[in-house]
Design a protein around this motif. Structure first.
Motif, PDB file in Angstrom:
ATOM      1  N   PRO A  92     -23.519 -41.186  26.298  1.00 50.38           N
ATOM      2  CA  PRO A  92     -23.752 -41.838  24.994  1.00 50.38           C
ATOM      3  C   PRO A  92     -25.152 -42.429  24.924  1.00 50.38           C
ATOM      4  O   PRO A  92     -25.633 -43.074  25.857  1.00 50.38           O
ATOM      5  CB  PRO A  92     -22.667 -42.912  24.950  1.00 50.38           C
ATOM      6  CG  PRO A  92     -21.583 -42.400  25.830  1.00 50.38           C
ATOM      7  CD  PRO A  92     -22.271 -41.661  26.931  1.00 50.38           C
ATOM      8  N   GLY A  93     -25.814 -42.179  23.796  1.00 50.14           N
ATOM      9  CA  GLY A  93     -27.174 -42.646  23.607  1.00 50.14           C
ATOM     10  C   GLY A  93     -28.232 -41.666  24.075  1.00 50.14           C
ATOM     11  O   GLY A  93     -29.419 -41.918  23.892  1.00 50.14           O
ATOM     12  N   GLN A  94     -27.823 -40.543  24.690  1.00 48.00           N
ATOM     13  CA  GLN A  94     -28.758 -39.526  25.148  1.00 48.00           C
ATOM     14  C   GLN A  94     -28.458 -38.202  24.437  1.00 48.00           C
ATOM     15  O   GLN A  94     -27.385 -38.017  23.839  1.00 48.00           O
ATOM     16  CB  GLN A  94     -28.661 -39.336  26.667  1.00 48.00           C
ATOM     17  CG  GLN A  94     -29.003 -40.574  27.465  1.00 48.00           C
ATOM     18  CD  GLN A  94     -28.907 -40.311  28.963  1.00 48.00           C
ATOM     19  OE1 GLN A  94     -28.525 -39.232  29.398  1.00 48.00           O
ATOM     20  NE2 GLN A  94     -29.254 -41.316  29.755  1.00 48.00           N
ATOM     21  N   PHE A  95     -29.399 -37.283  24.514  1.00 51.33           N
ATOM     22  CA  PHE A  95     -29.191 -35.975  23.899  1.00 51.33           C
ATOM     23  C   PHE A  95     -29.850 -34.904  24.767  1.00 51.33           C
ATOM     24  O   PHE A  95     -30.703 -35.189  25.618  1.00 51.33           O
ATOM     25  CB  PHE A  95     -29.751 -35.933  22.473  1.00 51.33           C
ATOM     26  CG  PHE A  95     -31.250 -36.010  22.398  1.00 51.33           C
ATOM     27  CD1 PHE A  95     -32.029 -34.866  22.400  1.00 51.33           C
ATOM     28  CD2 PHE A  95     -31.876 -37.252  22.323  1.00 51.33           C
ATOM     29  CE1 PHE A  95     -33.408 -34.951  22.343  1.00 51.33           C
ATOM     30  CE2 PHE A  95     -33.258 -37.346  22.264  1.00 51.33           C
ATOM     31  CZ  PHE A  95     -34.036 -36.181  22.269  1.00 51.33           C
ATOM     32  N   GLU A  96     -29.419 -33.691  24.522  1.00 56.33           N
ATOM     33  CA  GLU A  96     -29.953 -32.529  25.234  1.00 56.33           C
ATOM     34  C   GLU A  96     -30.496 -31.559  24.199  1.00 56.33           C
ATOM     35  O   GLU A  96     -29.786 -31.181  23.260  1.00 56.33           O
ATOM     36  CB  GLU A  96     -28.849 -31.862  26.063  1.00 56.33           C
ATOM     37  CG  GLU A  96     -29.314 -30.667  26.872  1.00 56.33           C
ATOM     38  CD  GLU A  96     -28.158 -30.022  27.628  1.00 56.33           C
ATOM     39  OE1 GLU A  96     -27.255 -29.472  26.959  1.00 56.33           O
ATOM     40  OE2 GLU A  96     -28.141 -30.083  28.867  1.00 56.33           O
ATOM     41  N   LEU A  97     -31.738 -31.135  24.357  1.00 57.43           N
ATOM     42  CA  LEU A  97     -32.407 -30.271  23.391  1.00 57.43           C
ATOM     43  C   LEU A  97     -32.631 -28.900  24.020  1.00 57.43           C
ATOM     44  O   LEU A  97     -33.256 -28.790  25.076  1.00 57.43           O
ATOM     45  CB  LEU A  97     -33.746 -30.875  22.966  1.00 57.43           C
ATOM     46  CG  LEU A  97     -34.556 -30.075  21.929  1.00 57.43           C
ATOM     47  CD1 LEU A  97     -33.822 -30.050  20.608  1.00 57.43           C
ATOM     48  CD2 LEU A  97     -35.944 -30.680  21.775  1.00 57.43           C
ATOM     49  N   LEU A  98     -32.104 -27.856  23.373  1.00 58.79           N
ATOM     50  CA  LEU A  98     -32.238 -26.490  23.853  1.00 58.79           C
ATOM     51  C   LEU A  98     -32.898 -25.655  22.765  1.00 58.79           C
ATOM     52  O   LEU A  98     -32.452 -25.653  21.609  1.00 58.79           O
ATOM     53  CB  LEU A  98     -30.868 -25.884  24.190  1.00 58.79           C
ATOM     54  CG  LEU A  98     -30.051 -26.601  25.266  1.00 58.79           C
ATOM     55  CD1 LEU A  98     -28.680 -25.971  25.393  1.00 58.79           C
ATOM     56  CD2 LEU A  98     -30.773 -26.556  26.597  1.00 58.79           C
ATOM     57  N   ALA A  99     -33.965 -24.972  23.118  1.00 56.77           N
ATOM     58  CA  ALA A  99     -34.639 -24.060  22.195  1.00 56.77           C
ATOM     59  C   ALA A  99     -34.135 -22.645  22.470  1.00 56.77           C
ATOM     60  O   ALA A  99     -34.446 -22.056  23.515  1.00 56.77           O
ATOM     61  CB  ALA A  99     -36.151 -24.145  22.362  1.00 56.77           C
ATOM     62  N   LEU A 137     -30.892 -26.213  19.451  1.00 61.12           N
ATOM     63  CA  LEU A 137     -29.552 -26.749  19.647  1.00 61.12           C
ATOM     64  C   LEU A 137     -29.672 -28.157  20.224  1.00 61.12           C
ATOM     65  O   LEU A 137     -30.315 -28.344  21.260  1.00 61.12           O
ATOM     66  CB  LEU A 137     -28.753 -25.851  20.600  1.00 61.12           C
ATOM     67  CG  LEU A 137     -27.340 -26.311  20.955  1.00 61.12           C
ATOM     68  CD1 LEU A 137     -26.428 -26.201  19.748  1.00 61.12           C
ATOM     69  CD2 LEU A 137     -26.787 -25.480  22.112  1.00 61.12           C
ATOM     70  N   VAL A 138     -29.067 -29.107  19.553  1.00 60.42           N
ATOM     71  CA  VAL A 138     -29.093 -30.503  19.989  1.00 60.42           C
ATOM     72  C   VAL A 138     -27.672 -30.905  20.354  1.00 60.42           C
ATOM     73  O   VAL A 138     -26.775 -30.898  19.501  1.00 60.42           O
ATOM     74  CB  VAL A 138     -29.644 -31.430  18.888  1.00 60.42           C
ATOM     75  CG1 VAL A 138     -29.676 -32.869  19.391  1.00 60.42           C
ATOM     76  CG2 VAL A 138     -31.038 -30.987  18.467  1.00 60.42           C
ATOM     77  N   PRO A 182     -21.130 -34.870  18.820  1.00 55.76           N
ATOM     78  CA  PRO A 182     -21.373 -33.670  18.014  1.00 55.76           C
ATOM     79  C   PRO A 182     -22.419 -32.761  18.630  1.00 55.76           C
ATOM     80  O   PRO A 182     -23.178 -33.152  19.523  1.00 55.76           O
ATOM     81  CB  PRO A 182     -21.877 -34.248  16.683  1.00 55.76           C
ATOM     82  CG  PRO A 182     -22.583 -35.497  17.082  1.00 55.76           C
ATOM     83  CD  PRO A 182     -21.869 -36.028  18.294  1.00 55.76           C
ATOM     84  N   THR A 183     -22.449 -31.526  18.130  1.00 55.72           N
ATOM     85  CA  THR A 183     -23.464 -30.547  18.496  1.00 55.72           C
ATOM     86  C   THR A 183     -24.121 -30.058  17.212  1.00 55.72           C
ATOM     87  O   THR A 183     -23.429 -29.629  16.284  1.00 55.72           O
ATOM     88  CB  THR A 183     -22.852 -29.364  19.255  1.00 55.72           C
ATOM     89  OG1 THR A 183     -22.270 -29.847  20.475  1.00 55.72           O
ATOM     90  CG2 THR A 183     -23.908 -28.321  19.578  1.00 55.72           C
ATOM     91  N   LEU A 184     -25.443 -30.129  17.134  1.00 54.34           N
ATOM     92  CA  LEU A 184     -26.185 -29.772  15.939  1.00 54.34           C
ATOM     93  C   LEU A 184     -27.027 -28.533  16.211  1.00 54.34           C
ATOM     94  O   LEU A 184     -27.663 -28.419  17.268  1.00 54.34           O
ATOM     95  CB  LEU A 184     -27.095 -30.922  15.502  1.00 54.34           C
ATOM     96  CG  LEU A 184     -26.432 -32.299  15.349  1.00 54.34           C
ATOM     97  CD1 LEU A 184     -27.475 -33.342  15.008  1.00 54.34           C
ATOM     98  CD2 LEU A 184     -25.341 -32.246  14.291  1.00 54.34           C
TER      99      LEU A 184
END
Length: 592
Positions: free
Chosen positions: A555-562, A572-573, A578-580
């Motif tokens: 929680p409070g972090q995210f993963e960024l995939l190009a 892709l976040v 959720p996944t955006l």
């Protein structure tokens, strides 16, 4: 015939020497493929000599069977490691020098493979004969721009539609070293080029200051590729002149005859993959095996009727070679010819080599246990193409064949009717293959077809016994190609209905290799003909693969995939919940 128990029983000292050597060859190949960098050719030569010496010492110490097996295992591993490394070193020596990348070069050579055409132009294999600088002997080139963009009144600029296999051309090209995207679980383009012996890629230059492409000669070589292209173009032309069904399925018919998968429509490929029948819609091991069986039957029938031939007895080979032997050899040779005409792809090569191994054993009067025959075929395939071990098709085909051997699916059906026995045999074989390969498919592709069992039960006999024979016979009488296309229509409608089911296929995140390996073992256990309490032990091995999920960010972090989507851009976040997905890339075409 020499029974396997007799062959191993009379020579207990050397009984495990051959299996150990074959297993060592497989293991040695696998270890060498994990090398991060190649050694020198001299190093591999020393290893090869050490392997040969170890094998000779094993033969001299035949009185100690355990040491003999261990020595043969080591000898096979060293030999495979050295042979694979030496071949890789020779291929690596052909790489394009860095100083010639991105520069305009003039080359002369021959189109060595059937060209592939798209809306953007041509892609083709080019064997270099002359060049202004030292270049790799084989190139993969693109010639972009459609025929409609060229000025037909300008005789110095040839139309792209004239590109044919076997023609000799002079091009101005711009090259680079082979390069593929490092997408996990994606198609390894660089490995594919490596297997094909292609050490440079590029495109034809047609700038205002570049010498125009020039055809120097026609049909100067590669007769098989010329014939393949002629047949493919004839099938596609007939489909274009026919109705909607003929146009839609002309690509599938061409793929079944010539092995060109690129002419199948993308929408149809999606349906075939979702229903698990994609392996049937091009030249596969199943087609080549069925062709070999049919060819063997025809050769055997002709051989047995040789008494009607008006040949002198001393010149009649049919009186010297038994009909079963002639049928077996003829079936393998004709299957190899079919595989060669279909493009001699890696799956076709594997199938022909496996058939050849079985044929040689039968002709030699040997009846080996199934696992030894399977291991021999595996080692022979890797000796021919070591890098096949890195391909998903190798694992799918050998696991399927091994499981079918182990489950004895070809057992006699004395107490059943012929029709009922064959249907039940097909049902059981397909169920066994589905159980064994579903975990492997999830591990390799992250996707598996739920309706694959039903779809293959319907598609295998129809495509193998109806569509493919019509497509092949169309080479001799073209109207049969239209019949093959019409025969595909009801099957395609049924497959489309199956693919439309909500759970036609499942996709899962790529699990760790350890979980995948245990799941494959569990699938094999479920497929074996063992008591159900033992087979049920495979279920706990499969469940971790089905239930595994990748860890989400805290929680409070995210993963960024190009994501690599070709000509566009997608991001892709992933967060804790959720996944955006952001996709802002335009569709690539000649107009956009």
């Amino acid at each position: 015939m020499v029974d396997s128990t007799v062959a191993f029983g009379r020579a207990p000292r050397l009984g495990w020497a051959l299996p150990a050597a074959l297993l060592g060859w497989v293991l040695g190949t696998a270890v060498q493929l994990q090398q991060s960098g190649l050694w020198s050719g001299a190093d591999y030569g020393v290893l090869g000599a050490a392997g040969a010496l170890t094998g000779l010492l094993a033969a001299a110490r035949a009185r100690r069977p355990r040491w003999v097996a261990l020595a043969c295992l080591l000898a096979g591993a060293l030999g495979a490691f050295a042979a694979t490394g030496l071949r890789a070193t020779c291929l690596q020596a052909q790489v394009l020098p860095a100083e010639w990348e991105g520069r305009d070069l003039r080359v002369t050579g021959v189109v060595s493979r059937m060209p592939q055409r798209s809306e953007a132009g041509w892609r083709f294999r080019f064997d270099v004969q002359e060049a202004s600088v030292p270049l790799p002997p084989r190139l993969q080139l693109g010639w972009y721009g459609s025929a409609s963009t060229l000025d037909e009144s300008d005789s110095t600029r040839p139309l792209l539609a004239e590109l044919r296999a076997g023609d000799r051309w002079a091009f101005t090209v711009r090259l680079k070293a082979p390069h593929g995207n490092l997408n996990p679980h994606g198609f390894d383009y660089e490995l594919w080029l490596w297997e094909q012996g292609v050490r440079a890629t590029g495109y034809v230059r047609e700038g205002a200051h570049d010498p125009p492409p020039q055809r120097l000669a026609e049909a100067v070589g590669h007769p098989v590729e010329r014939a393949r292209q002629a047949v493919r173009d004839a099938i596609l032309a007939q489909g274009a002149a026919g109705g909607a069904q003929a146009r839609r399925f002309a690509g599938v018919v061409a793929a079944l005859v010539t092995g060109d998968q690129g002419v199948i429509e993308r929408a149809d490929w999606d349906i075939f993959r979702a229903t698990g029948v994609a392996h049937l819609m091009s030249i596969s091991g199943l087609h080549i095996t069925m062709f070999a069986w049919l060819a063997a039957a025809l050769v055997g029938a002709a051989w047995r009727r040789s008494a009607r031939w008006r040949w002198p007895a001393r010149f009649n080979p049919c009186l010297r070679v038994p009909a079963p032997h002639a049928a077996l050899a003829g079936g393998v040779l004709l299957a190899a010819a079919y595989a060669l005409f279909s493009g001699w792809g890696v799956p076709a090569q594997r199938t022909v080599l496996m058939l050849a191994c079985v044929a040689v054993l039968k002709l030699a009067g040997l009846r080996w246990p199934w696992w030894l025959t399977w291991l021999l075929a595996c080692a022979v395939v890797l000796a021919w193409d070591p890098w096949a071990l890195l391909q998903a098709g190798f694992w799918l085909s050998f696991v399927a064949v091994g499981v079918l051997f182990a489950t004895d699916s070809g057992a006699a059906q004395e107490h059943r009717t012929i029709l009922g026995g064959r249907f039940l045999s097909l049902l059981r074989e397909q169920a066994v293959v589905t159980l064994a390969l579903t975990p492997l498919s999830l591990l390799l592709f992250g996707q598996a077809s739920v309706v694959g069992l039903l779809a293959n039960l319907l598609a295998i006999p129809w495509v193998t016994l109806v569509v493919t024979p019509l497509a092949l016979l169309g080479v001799f009488w073209a109207p049969l190609w239209a019949a093959a296309a019409w025969a595909l229509a009801p099957l395609a409608a049924l497959l489309q209905a199956l693919a439309a089911w909500p759970w036609a296929s499942v996709s899962m995140a790529a699990a760790p290799l350890a979980l995948g390996g245990l799941a494959v073992l569990g699938g094999v256990l479920l497929a074996l003909r063992w008591p159900w309490p033992l087979r049920a032990a495979g279920l706990p091995l499969v469940l971790p693969l089905l239930l595994w999920q990748p860890a989400r960010p805290a929680p409070g972090q995210f993963e960024l995939l190009a994501a690599d989507v070709g000509q566009g851009s997608a991001v892709l976040v992933r967060t804790a919940t959720p996944t955006l997905v952001y996709d802002a890339g335009p569709r690539y075409s000649l107009e956009s």
